[in-house]
Every structure is written in structure tokens, then in C-alpha cells.
Design a protein around this motif. Structure first.
Motif, PDB file in Angstrom:
ATOM      1  N   SER A 130       2.533  15.042   8.462  1.00 45.09           N
ATOM      2  CA  SER A 130       4.204  14.807   8.623  1.00 45.09           C
ATOM      3  C   SER A 130       4.870  14.570   7.177  1.00 45.09           C
ATOM      4  O   SER A 130       6.045  14.812   7.217  1.00 45.09           O
ATOM      5  N   ILE A 131       3.990  14.398   6.037  1.00 47.84           N
ATOM      6  CA  ILE A 131       4.810  14.299   4.898  1.00 47.84           C
ATOM      7  C   ILE A 131       5.130  15.444   4.261  1.00 47.84           C
ATOM      8  O   ILE A 131       4.349  16.455   4.137  1.00 47.84           O
ATOM      9  N   ARG A 132       6.503  15.647   3.861  1.00 43.37           N
ATOM     10  CA  ARG A 132       7.000  16.562   3.029  1.00 43.37           C
ATOM     11  C   ARG A 132       7.252  16.059   1.570  1.00 43.37           C
ATOM     12  O   ARG A 132       7.393  14.933   1.300  1.00 43.37           O
ATOM     13  N   MET A 133       7.501  16.965   0.749  1.00 43.90           N
ATOM     14  CA  MET A 133       7.742  16.779  -0.515  1.00 43.90           C
ATOM     15  C   MET A 133       8.891  15.820  -0.737  1.00 43.90           C
ATOM     16  O   MET A 133       9.117  14.856  -1.658  1.00 43.90           O
ATOM     17  N   GLN A 134      10.155  15.891   0.067  1.00 42.56           N
ATOM     18  CA  GLN A 134      11.244  15.175   0.221  1.00 42.56           C
ATOM     19  C   GLN A 134      10.946  13.721   0.693  1.00 42.56           C
ATOM     20  O   GLN A 134      11.727  12.763   0.264  1.00 42.56           O
ATOM     21  N   HIS A 135       9.867  13.667   1.258  1.00 44.37           N
ATOM     22  CA  HIS A 135       9.655  11.964   1.702  1.00 44.37           C
ATOM     23  C   HIS A 135       8.996  11.293   0.263  1.00 44.37           C
ATOM     24  O   HIS A 135       9.328  10.269   0.140  1.00 44.37           O
ATOM     25  N   ILE A 136       8.391  11.955  -0.458  1.00 40.96           N
ATOM     26  CA  ILE A 136       7.714  11.243  -1.541  1.00 40.96           C
ATOM     27  C   ILE A 136       8.931  11.329  -2.618  1.00 40.96           C
ATOM     28  O   ILE A 136       8.862  10.078  -3.344  1.00 40.96           O
ATOM     29  N   ALA A 137       9.759  12.299  -2.557  1.00 46.02           N
ATOM     30  CA  ALA A 137      11.039  11.861  -3.514  1.00 46.02           C
ATOM     31  C   ALA A 137      11.850  10.808  -2.986  1.00 46.02           C
ATOM     32  O   ALA A 137      12.288   9.985  -3.819  1.00 46.02           O
ATOM     33  N   ASP A 138      11.855  10.637  -1.727  1.00 45.36           N
ATOM     34  CA  ASP A 138      12.510   9.284  -1.206  1.00 45.36           C
ATOM     35  C   ASP A 138      11.738   8.097  -1.389  1.00 45.36           C
ATOM     36  O   ASP A 138      12.583   6.910  -1.774  1.00 45.36           O
ATOM     37  N   TYR A 139      10.500   8.189  -1.397  1.00 43.54           N
ATOM     38  CA  TYR A 139       9.874   7.021  -1.506  1.00 43.54           C
ATOM     39  C   TYR A 139      10.031   6.579  -3.258  1.00 43.54           C
ATOM     40  O   TYR A 139      10.300   5.339  -3.325  1.00 43.54           O
ATOM     41  N   PHE A 140      10.003   7.599  -4.150  1.00 45.26           N
ATOM     42  CA  PHE A 140      10.333   7.212  -5.347  1.00 45.26           C
ATOM     43  C   PHE A 140      11.739   6.842  -5.578  1.00 45.26           C
ATOM     44  O   PHE A 140      11.702   5.570  -6.330  1.00 45.26           O
ATOM     45  N   LEU A 141      12.724   7.292  -5.147  1.00 48.37           N
ATOM     46  CA  LEU A 141      14.037   6.561  -5.183  1.00 48.37           C
ATOM     47  C   LEU A 141      13.954   5.363  -4.427  1.00 48.37           C
ATOM     48  O   LEU A 141      14.984   4.538  -5.056  1.00 48.37           O
TER      49      LEU A 141
ATOM     50  N   GLU B  90       0.984  -1.065   0.209  1.00 47.17           N
ATOM     51  CA  GLU B  90       0.083  -0.071  -0.076  1.00 47.17           C
ATOM     52  C   GLU B  90       0.775   1.220  -0.113  1.00 47.17           C
ATOM     53  O   GLU B  90       1.613   1.525   1.038  1.00 47.17           O
ATOM     54  N   SER B  91       0.866   1.932  -0.981  1.00 48.06           N
ATOM     55  CA  SER B  91       1.854   3.047  -1.258  1.00 48.06           C
ATOM     56  C   SER B  91       1.806   4.321  -0.253  1.00 48.06           C
ATOM     57  O   SER B  91       2.869   4.705   0.335  1.00 48.06           O
ATOM     58  N   LEU B  92       0.489   4.463   0.339  1.00 47.98           N
ATOM     59  CA  LEU B  92       0.347   5.719   1.138  1.00 47.98           C
ATOM     60  C   LEU B  92       0.900   5.076   2.549  1.00 47.98           C
ATOM     61  O   LEU B  92       1.577   5.815   3.155  1.00 47.98           O
ATOM     62  N   LEU B  93       0.953   3.836   2.993  1.00 42.91           N
ATOM     63  CA  LEU B  93       1.351   3.344   4.218  1.00 42.91           C
ATOM     64  C   LEU B  93       2.934   3.440   4.097  1.00 42.91           C
ATOM     65  O   LEU B  93       3.559   3.976   4.972  1.00 42.91           O
ATOM     66  N   GLU B  94       3.567   3.275   2.876  1.00 46.98           N
ATOM     67  CA  GLU B  94       4.971   3.290   3.056  1.00 46.98           C
ATOM     68  C   GLU B  94       5.264   4.785   2.764  1.00 46.98           C
ATOM     69  O   GLU B  94       6.453   5.030   3.369  1.00 46.98           O
ATOM     70  N   VAL B  95       4.941   5.715   2.177  1.00 49.85           N
ATOM     71  CA  VAL B  95       5.287   6.882   2.209  1.00 49.85           C
ATOM     72  C   VAL B  95       5.118   7.556   3.634  1.00 49.85           C
ATOM     73  O   VAL B  95       5.998   8.237   4.325  1.00 49.85           O
ATOM     74  N   LEU B  96       3.954   7.236   4.439  1.00 49.12           N
ATOM     75  CA  LEU B  96       3.814   7.684   5.792  1.00 49.12           C
ATOM     76  C   LEU B  96       4.831   6.990   6.860  1.00 49.12           C
ATOM     77  O   LEU B  96       5.390   7.478   7.680  1.00 49.12           O
TER      78      LEU B  96
ATOM     79  N   TYR C  41      -4.257  18.273  -0.574  1.00 47.91           N
ATOM     80  CA  TYR C  41      -4.048  19.923  -0.440  1.00 47.91           C
ATOM     81  C   TYR C  41      -2.712  20.152   0.217  1.00 47.91           C
ATOM     82  O   TYR C  41      -2.297  19.535   1.004  1.00 47.91           O
ATOM     83  N   TRP C  42      -1.837  21.256  -0.525  1.00 50.50           N
ATOM     84  CA  TRP C  42      -0.660  21.386   0.026  1.00 50.50           C
ATOM     85  C   TRP C  42      -0.605  22.959   0.531  1.00 50.50           C
ATOM     86  O   TRP C  42      -1.291  23.707  -0.094  1.00 50.50           O
ATOM     87  N   TYR C  43       0.185  23.252   1.385  1.00 51.92           N
ATOM     88  CA  TYR C  43       0.570  24.631   1.927  1.00 51.92           C
ATOM     89  C   TYR C  43       2.202  24.572   1.877  1.00 51.92           C
ATOM     90  O   TYR C  43       2.715  24.032   2.650  1.00 51.92           O
ATOM     91  N   GLN C  44       2.742  25.228   0.941  1.00 51.83           N
ATOM     92  CA  GLN C  44       4.009  25.079   0.842  1.00 51.83           C
ATOM     93  C   GLN C  44       4.547  23.923   0.741  1.00 51.83           C
ATOM     94  O   GLN C  44       4.119  23.348  -0.060  1.00 51.83           O
ATOM     95  N   ASN C  45       5.357  23.374   1.749  1.00 54.05           N
ATOM     96  CA  ASN C  45       5.857  22.163   1.606  1.00 54.05           C
ATOM     97  C   ASN C  45       5.013  20.932   2.600  1.00 54.05           C
ATOM     98  O   ASN C  45       5.561  20.088   2.887  1.00 54.05           O
ATOM     99  N   ARG C  46       4.031  21.400   2.964  1.00 53.79           N
ATOM    100  CA  ARG C  46       3.269  20.745   3.764  1.00 53.79           C
ATOM    101  C   ARG C  46       1.892  20.184   3.468  1.00 53.79           C
ATOM    102  O   ARG C  46       1.107  21.108   2.707  1.00 53.79           O
ATOM    103  N   ILE C  47       1.481  18.915   3.723  1.00 52.69           N
ATOM    104  CA  ILE C  47       0.139  18.445   3.194  1.00 52.69           C
ATOM    105  C   ILE C  47      -0.783  19.045   4.295  1.00 52.69           C
ATOM    106  O   ILE C  47      -0.278  18.514   5.390  1.00 52.69           O
ATOM    107  N   VAL C  48      -1.817  19.511   3.849  1.00 50.57           N
ATOM    108  CA  VAL C  48      -2.879  20.057   4.884  1.00 50.57           C
ATOM    109  C   VAL C  48      -4.272  19.008   4.907  1.00 50.57           C
ATOM    110  O   VAL C  48      -5.006  19.003   5.754  1.00 50.57           O
ATOM    111  N   GLY C  49      -4.228  18.003   3.774  1.00 53.37           N
ATOM    112  CA  GLY C  49      -5.250  17.196   3.877  1.00 53.37           C
ATOM    113  C   GLY C  49      -5.435  16.435   2.456  1.00 53.37           C
ATOM    114  O   GLY C  49      -4.902  16.827   1.461  1.00 53.37           O
TER     115      GLY C  49
END
Length: 247
Positions: A74-85, A25-31, A140-148
Motif C-alpha cells: 500500500s506504500i507509495r513514494m508520496q507516503h514516504i514524502a508525507d512522512y518526511f514532511l 517505529e518508523s515503518l509503522l508510521e509510514v504504514l 524492491y519497487w515496481y514503478q511507484n509501488r513497493i513489491v517487497g
């Protein structure tokens, strides 16, 4: 000596994402990546045992919903980039070959997922699937943070994928035959509603496959990725095992 004739395929293959093209489950891995960095391991443990999150749904209970929102924040764009890598080297080469083979022979390849565009689309692009052929939820994002979460209105509910496929067919955007490949009930519903000509149930990553009724027409179970590849290519060449489906 004549060159061998390349078999051309007509039709569309629609893939699910979680537990179909990837083994989790990709969401769980990113979290997991985000919460390990913030050292919020108690929250991660609660989410890992939450059935609501494992199926990428928000729970109706306040506790699960609250945990879900806290975790997303708690998710930032860098976490998604890390998951991709992290995931790219682990992608099964047999699935990569299947997608490449389908496209090279003229089939349309689409990806419809209830996971999230922010990582589904880049991974699809790695496979060579155009972003125009990818549908998923977003955040939904605010700057580098997910808001929902920002659920796609096209994918709401167990019939969401079915409604989306019906809409695309009306727009003549999906050549037939249409083969649905997935592990979940929402994928099966596309087939049972008559919006797909065949359903390949991906059983190779899922611990508990969907129950299969006796003698279903054009519902196949693939217990290995090689089986899924062979079935997909056969079906797009018109080798249905029950007559009348394309009639």
C-alpha cells in the motif's frame, strides 16, 4: 586576548534510528499514513498490535507475514514524502544539536538501522549525516509501488550490526573510540562483542529498557536526551569511567 580553544574530538559515534533518534517505529508510521489513505483500518489495527512489526521483523506466522506484505504494497513514494514532511518539525532539537556538535568537532557520525533507506537516508541527510555513513534495509519497487522488502545482507539477524561494524573496522573506516548509541539488542550486541568501546542505551523513547547487569564496564543508560548528549561528548574525549578500555 586569545580566542578560546575549540576541543577537537576523535572517534566514531554510531546511532540507531528508531526509538533512538526518533520517538517511534518508523515503518509503522509510514504504514499508518498509507493505510489511513486507503481506509484499510482493520489491517492497520492488526499491524499495530503485532510485536513482529514493532521490532521491524517479519513474523514466522503466515497471518502476520501476509498482513505485512499487503501493508507494504500500500506504500507509495508520496507516503514516504508525507512522512518526511511530518517528522522533520518534530525532531528533537537537542539531538540535532548533538549531531552537529559531534561533526563540527571532528567526530565521525554514522547511522546503522534495520529500518528502511527510503526514509532513513533523507532524514539523516537533513541532520547533515552523509549517505555514505548510513546503512539500512531497502525495498524492491515496481514503478511507484513497493513489491517487497529487500533486507541488506549486512544487517541480517541480531548480530547483523555487529558483523557490519566489524567489517568497517577491518577496513579502517571507523576511528576509535567507537561509541554505540541505541535502544535495542542488536545495538547492545555491537558493544558486547567488543566492536564498540562504549554503549549508551537510549531509554528516553523506549517503554521497556534493556535489562542492565550489575556494574557493567562502559555501558551507560541515558534516560534523557541531555544525558545521552553529555555522555557521548565525554566518552569521545576519553572520559571513560572504567580504565583500560582504550589500552
Amino acid at each position: 586576548m586569545e580566542a578560546p580553544t575549540t576541543i577537537k574530538l576523535s572517534g566514531t559515534v554510531i546511532f540507531d534510528f528508531d526509538l533512538t533518534l526518533i520517538p517511534h517505529e518508523s515503518l509503522l508510521e509510514v504504514l499508518r499514513i498509507a493505510l489511513c489513505e486507503s481506509q484499510n483500518l482493520p489491517l492497520l489495527e492488526r499491524l499495530q498490535t503485532s510485536h513482529a512489526l514493532r521490532s521491524n521483523k517479519l513474523s514466522h506466522s503466515y497471518t502476520s507475514f501476509s498482513d505485512h506484505i499487503k501493508a507494504l504494497a500500500s506504500i507509495r513514494m508520496q507516503h514516504i514524502a508525507d512522512y518526511f514532511l511530518d517528522i522533520i518539525p518534530t525532531l528533537d532539537p537537542k539531538l540535532l544539536w548533538l549531531i552537529s556538535e559531534l561533526q563540527a568537532k571532528g567526530a565521525k557520525v554514522c547511522l546503522i538501522s534495520k529500518s528502511y533507506w527510503e526514509w532513513v537516508a533523507p532524514i539523516a541527510q537533513y541532520w547533515g549525516i552523509s549517505s555514505d555513513h548510513v546503512w539500512a534495509n531497502r525495498f524492491y519497487w515496481y514503478q511507484n509501488r513497493i513489491v517487497g522488502p529487500r533486507p541488506s545482507p549486512l544487517l541480517l539477524g541480531e548480530q547483523g550490526k555487529t558483523k557490519l561494524v566489524r567489517r568497517l573496522k577491518r577496513a579502517e573506516a571507523l576511528p576509535r573510540p567507537i561509541v554505540m548509541v541505541g535502544d535495542g539488542q542488536a545495538d547492545l550486541n555491537v558493544f558486547l562483542s567488543g566492536q564498540a568501546d562504549a554503549f549508551i542505551q537510549a531509554c528516553y523513547f523506549r517503554e521497556t529498557p534493556l535489562a542492565k547487569p550489575a556494574r557493567p564496564a562502559n555501558w551507560y543508560q541515558a534516560r534523557t536526551i541531555s544525558q545521552a548528549s553529555g555522555l557521548t561528548l565525554d566518552l569521545l574525549q576519553g572520559q571513560f569511567r572504567m580504565e583500560g578500555i582504550l589500552g
